[in-house]
Scaffold this motif. Structure first.
Motif, PDB file in Angstrom:
ATOM      1  N   GLN A 235      52.663  30.276  33.876  1.00  0.00           N
ATOM      2  CA  GLN A 235      53.661  31.307  34.152  1.00  0.00           C
ATOM      3  C   GLN A 235      55.066  30.705  34.127  1.00  0.00           C
ATOM      4  O   GLN A 235      56.005  31.297  33.577  1.00  0.00           O
TER       5      GLN A 235
ATOM      6  N   ASP B 277      51.991  40.091  36.467  1.00  0.00           N
ATOM      7  CA  ASP B 277      51.210  40.958  37.342  1.00  0.00           C
ATOM      8  C   ASP B 277      49.809  40.371  37.473  1.00  0.00           C
ATOM      9  O   ASP B 277      49.143  40.135  36.469  1.00  0.00           O
ATOM     10  N   GLY B 278      49.386  40.155  38.721  1.00  0.00           N
ATOM     11  CA  GLY B 278      48.053  39.620  38.957  1.00  0.00           C
ATOM     12  C   GLY B 278      47.119  40.592  39.636  1.00  0.00           C
ATOM     13  O   GLY B 278      46.023  40.223  40.041  1.00  0.00           O
TER      14      GLY B 278
ATOM     15  N   LYS C 105      48.051  35.408  36.939  1.00  0.00           N
ATOM     16  CA  LYS C 105      48.690  36.669  36.552  1.00  0.00           C
ATOM     17  C   LYS C 105      48.693  36.838  35.038  1.00  0.00           C
ATOM     18  O   LYS C 105      48.728  35.852  34.300  1.00  0.00           O
TER      19      LYS C 105
ATOM     20  N   GLY D 147      41.022  36.654  36.726  1.00  0.00           N
ATOM     21  CA  GLY D 147      42.124  36.382  37.629  1.00  0.00           C
ATOM     22  C   GLY D 147      41.616  35.791  38.928  1.00  0.00           C
ATOM     23  O   GLY D 147      40.685  34.981  38.953  1.00  0.00           O
TER      24      GLY D 147
END
Length: 260
Positions: A44, A62-63, A71, A124
């Motif tokens: 990230q 967004d996770g 994420k 995730g």
């Protein structure tokens, strides 16, 4: 641009740097939205660094819930709002058939998922409870997992696909201990925490099996700081919770949280 970027990252990260560049260029130049698989915090950071150099693209991560570690990234042309693009995250709920109590841990669930031949990138965070696990997965892979995951570590299970709003978050547990060290050198702290001799801890560090804040660290003398997360392949990971000191003997008192 890639050659000038390489100097800022570890050699093993170059393939990901190339992929990140391609994603950002696709959004900026071809005006095509990009939704990545799940990225770890280091990935990230790399992607954010590269996207920050491109004024014609914007990024969101967004996770599935605010505190997520892993994420997915949404990258769109600068004239679009990334919030308008669904990142495609759902919950794969795993429960024991018959509802019997499970003595399964994070590694058991992850191992069962990866045993189906899928990539780690489509999974995730995992939230393990006494009665099962909520696994955040890509929407694209959810159907396959729902169909094929029928046991975890020899325990028969059933699965269901739920919207992300149904996620039951479980905070990671830590075994907290206090150690005293002469310094915050990586090899010294890791030796005490993992209970491995200082001479033997050098091999996994120099072999690239250690990460500090998800970045490969091959220097045994690297200095750790409060808040750092250290992981060793095959040995688990721990976090530097607090550093106090020095004591009367001149040593540092360090609170360590070892992830269970």
């Amino acid at each position: 641009m890639s050659q000038s970027l390489y100097v800022h990252f570890h050699p093993e990260e170059r393939p990901f740097v190339d992929r990140a560049l391609e994603w950002v260029e696709r959004a900026a130049e071809r005006h095509a939205p990009v939704v990545t698989d799940f990225l770890d915090p280091r990935q990230q950071f790399i992607l954010q660094s590269i996207a920050g150099r491109e004024p014609d693209a914007v990024l969101r991560l967004d996770g599935g819930y605010p505190e997520a570690e892993r994420k997915r990234a949404v990258i769109v042309p600068a004239y679009r709002d990334p919030e308008d693009v669904d990142c495609g995250i759902v919950v794969l709920a795993v429960e024991a058939s018959g509802g019997k109590f499970l003595e399964l841990d994070h590694g058991d669930y992850l191992g069962a998922l990866l045993g189906l031949g899928i990539k780690r990138d489509v999974i995730g965070d995992l939230h393990v409870r006494d009665d099962g696990c909520h696994c955040l997965v890509t929407e694209e892979m959810a159907g396959f997992l729902h169909t094929h995951l029928n046991q975890v570590h020899r325990v028969p299970v059933r699965t269901d696909i739920l919207p992300r709003e149904s996620l039951r978050v479980v905070q990671p547990e830590m075994d907290v201990t206090v150690i005293t060290v002469a310094s915050l050198r990586l090899d010294g702290v890791a030796s005490d925490v993992l209970r491995i001799s200082r001479s033997k801890i050098l091999d996994p560090i120099r072999a690239g099996r250690c990460r500090v804040n998800w970045k490969t660290e091959e220097d045994p003398s690297a200095r750790l700081e409060e808040g750092d997360i250290v992981s060793f392949k095959g040995f688990g990971r721990f976090k530097i919770l607090k550093v106090d000191g020095p004591t009367k003997s001149g040593r540092l008192r360090v609170s360590i949280g070892k992830f269970i």
